[in-house]
Design a protein around this motif. Structure first.
Motif, PDB file in Angstrom:
ATOM      1  N   ASN A 137       0.823  -1.213   0.000  1.00 22.63           N
ATOM      2  CA  ASN A 137       0.000   0.000   0.000  1.00 22.63           C
ATOM      3  C   ASN A 137       0.853   1.257   0.000  1.00 22.63           C
ATOM      4  N   ARG A 138       1.888   1.283   0.812  1.00 22.13           N
ATOM      5  CA  ARG A 138       2.766   2.467   0.888  1.00 22.13           C
ATOM      6  C   ARG A 138       3.494   2.704  -0.430  1.00 22.13           C
ATOM      7  N   ILE A 139       4.014   1.637  -1.024  1.00 22.24           N
ATOM      8  CA  ILE A 139       4.719   1.783  -2.301  1.00 22.24           C
ATOM      9  C   ILE A 139       3.760   2.243  -3.391  1.00 22.24           C
ATOM     10  N   THR A 140       2.561   1.670  -3.402  1.00 25.32           N
ATOM     11  CA  THR A 140       1.570   2.046  -4.412  1.00 25.32           C
ATOM     12  C   THR A 140       1.164   3.499  -4.261  1.00 25.32           C
ATOM     13  N   TRP A 141       0.899   3.939  -3.035  1.00 23.23           N
ATOM     14  CA  TRP A 141       0.553   5.344  -2.810  1.00 23.23           C
ATOM     15  C   TRP A 141       1.704   6.274  -3.185  1.00 23.23           C
ATOM     16  N   GLY A 142       2.926   5.892  -2.839  1.00 25.75           N
ATOM     17  CA  GLY A 142       4.082   6.717  -3.196  1.00 25.75           C
ATOM     18  C   GLY A 142       4.252   6.864  -4.693  1.00 25.75           C
ATOM     19  N   LEU A 143       4.131   5.739  -5.401  1.00 26.72           N
ATOM     20  CA  LEU A 143       4.247   5.789  -6.860  1.00 26.72           C
ATOM     21  C   LEU A 143       3.117   6.588  -7.495  1.00 26.72           C
ATOM     22  N   SER A 144       1.922   6.489  -6.918  1.00 27.81           N
ATOM     23  CA  SER A 144       0.811   7.252  -7.491  1.00 27.81           C
ATOM     24  C   SER A 144       0.994   8.750  -7.268  1.00 27.81           C
ATOM     25  N   ILE A 145       1.549   9.139  -6.125  1.00 34.41           N
ATOM     26  CA  ILE A 145       1.807  10.562  -5.867  1.00 34.41           C
ATOM     27  C   ILE A 145       2.884  11.077  -6.815  1.00 34.41           C
ATOM     28  N   VAL A 146       3.948  10.296  -7.011  1.00 34.46           N
ATOM     29  CA  VAL A 146       5.010  10.696  -7.947  1.00 34.46           C
ATOM     30  C   VAL A 146       4.447  10.806  -9.360  1.00 34.46           C
ATOM     31  N   PHE A 147       3.664   9.812  -9.772  1.00 30.25           N
ATOM     32  CA  PHE A 147       3.095   9.811 -11.121  1.00 30.25           C
ATOM     33  C   PHE A 147       2.179  11.013 -11.341  1.00 30.25           C
ATOM     34  N   MET A 148       1.270  11.266 -10.408  1.00 30.29           N
ATOM     35  CA  MET A 148       0.335  12.385 -10.571  1.00 30.29           C
ATOM     36  C   MET A 148       1.057  13.730 -10.509  1.00 30.29           C
ATOM     37  N   GLY A 149       2.022  13.849  -9.617  1.00 28.13           N
ATOM     38  CA  GLY A 149       2.779  15.095  -9.531  1.00 28.13           C
ATOM     39  C   GLY A 149       3.551  15.389 -10.804  1.00 28.13           C
ATOM     40  N   LEU A 150       4.229  14.378 -11.323  1.00 26.99           N
ATOM     41  CA  LEU A 150       4.971  14.573 -12.566  1.00 26.99           C
ATOM     42  C   LEU A 150       4.047  14.783 -13.755  1.00 26.99           C
ATOM     43  N   THR A 151       2.855  14.202 -13.715  1.00 28.70           N
ATOM     44  CA  THR A 151       1.886  14.443 -14.778  1.00 28.70           C
ATOM     45  C   THR A 151       1.492  15.910 -14.818  1.00 28.70           C
ATOM     46  N   VAL A 152       1.244  16.485 -13.662  1.00 28.57           N
ATOM     47  CA  VAL A 152       0.879  17.904 -13.591  1.00 28.57           C
ATOM     48  C   VAL A 152       2.040  18.777 -14.042  1.00 28.57           C
ATOM     49  N   ILE A 153       3.232  18.486 -13.556  1.00 22.61           N
ATOM     50  CA  ILE A 153       4.406  19.311 -13.892  1.00 22.61           C
ATOM     51  C   ILE A 153       4.724  19.242 -15.384  1.00 22.61           C
ATOM     52  N   LEU A 154       4.713  18.038 -15.939  1.00 22.69           N
ATOM     53  CA  LEU A 154       5.069  17.893 -17.359  1.00 22.69           C
ATOM     54  C   LEU A 154       3.980  18.425 -18.287  1.00 22.69           C
ATOM     55  N   SER A 155       2.725  18.289 -17.905  1.00 25.51           N
ATOM     56  CA  SER A 155       1.646  18.742 -18.786  1.00 25.51           C
ATOM     57  C   SER A 155       1.436  20.251 -18.712  1.00 25.51           C
ATOM     58  N   ALA A 156       1.813  20.870 -17.616  1.00 25.09           N
ATOM     59  CA  ALA A 156       1.617  22.310 -17.479  1.00 25.09           C
ATOM     60  C   ALA A 156       2.625  23.116 -18.294  1.00 25.09           C
ATOM     61  N   GLY A 157       3.725  22.498 -18.648  1.00 23.44           N
ATOM     62  CA  GLY A 157       4.735  23.187 -19.444  1.00 23.44           C
ATOM     63  C   GLY A 157       5.572  24.169 -18.649  1.00 23.44           C
ATOM     64  N   TRP A 158       5.657  23.977 -17.340  1.00 23.30           N
ATOM     65  CA  TRP A 158       6.424  24.884 -16.483  1.00 23.30           C
ATOM     66  C   TRP A 158       7.922  24.780 -16.731  1.00 23.30           C
ATOM     67  N   LEU A 159       8.360  23.648 -17.245  1.00 21.42           N
ATOM     68  CA  LEU A 159       9.792  23.444 -17.453  1.00 21.42           C
ATOM     69  C   LEU A 159      10.217  23.614 -18.898  1.00 21.42           C
ATOM     70  N   ALA A 160       9.287  24.024 -19.749  1.00 20.73           N
ATOM     71  CA  ALA A 160       9.596  24.235 -21.170  1.00 20.73           C
ATOM     72  C   ALA A 160      10.538  25.416 -21.312  1.00 20.73           C
ATOM     73  N   PRO A 161      11.441  25.337 -22.256  1.00 23.10           N
ATOM     74  CA  PRO A 161      12.385  26.453 -22.462  1.00 23.10           C
ATOM     75  C   PRO A 161      11.639  27.708 -22.919  1.00 23.10           C
ATOM     76  N   LYS A 162      12.051  28.836 -22.382  1.00 20.62           N
ATOM     77  CA  LYS A 162      11.447  30.123 -22.742  1.00 20.62           C
ATOM     78  C   LYS A 162      12.009  30.582 -24.090  1.00 20.62           C
ATOM     79  N   LEU A 163      11.117  31.009 -24.969  1.00 24.05           N
ATOM     80  CA  LEU A 163      11.550  31.479 -26.291  1.00 24.05           C
ATOM     81  C   LEU A 163      11.656  32.983 -26.344  1.00 24.05           C
TER      82      LEU A 163
END
Length: 79
Positions: free
Chosen positions: A53-79
């Motif tokens: 349960n702990r590993i599953t919850w940890g992986l789900s938090i990492v997955f959802m957090g990275l999904t938000v970060i990568l989809s928001a484009g916050w780390l995209a290079p500024k043009l």
């Protein structure tokens, strides 16, 4: 390799790990085995279930957090 590529690799590995650990969980219902009283024969240890349960919850938090970060484009290079 930039930070976005590293995060995408971590995101992919967390997705794969999440699928594997969800499949490792024991089913919560008794199913057909509950009719004859055989449902308690193959139960897992409580500590193993807690760790899963702990590993599953940890992986789900990492997955959802990275999904938000990568989809928001916050780390995209500024043009």
């Amino acid at each position: 390799m930039n930070i976005v590529s590293v995060l995408e690799v971590i995101w992919s590995l967390s997705a794969l790990g999440l699928v594997i650990f969800v499949l490792l969980h024991s089913p919560k219902g008794d199913g057909i085995g509950g009719i004859g009283g055989q449902a308690q024969l193959f139960t897992s240890a409580k500590s193993a279930e807690t760790s899963l349960n702990r590993i599953t919850w940890g992986l789900s938090i990492v997955f959802m957090g990275l999904t938000v970060i990568l989809s928001a484009g916050w780390l995209a290079p500024k043009l």
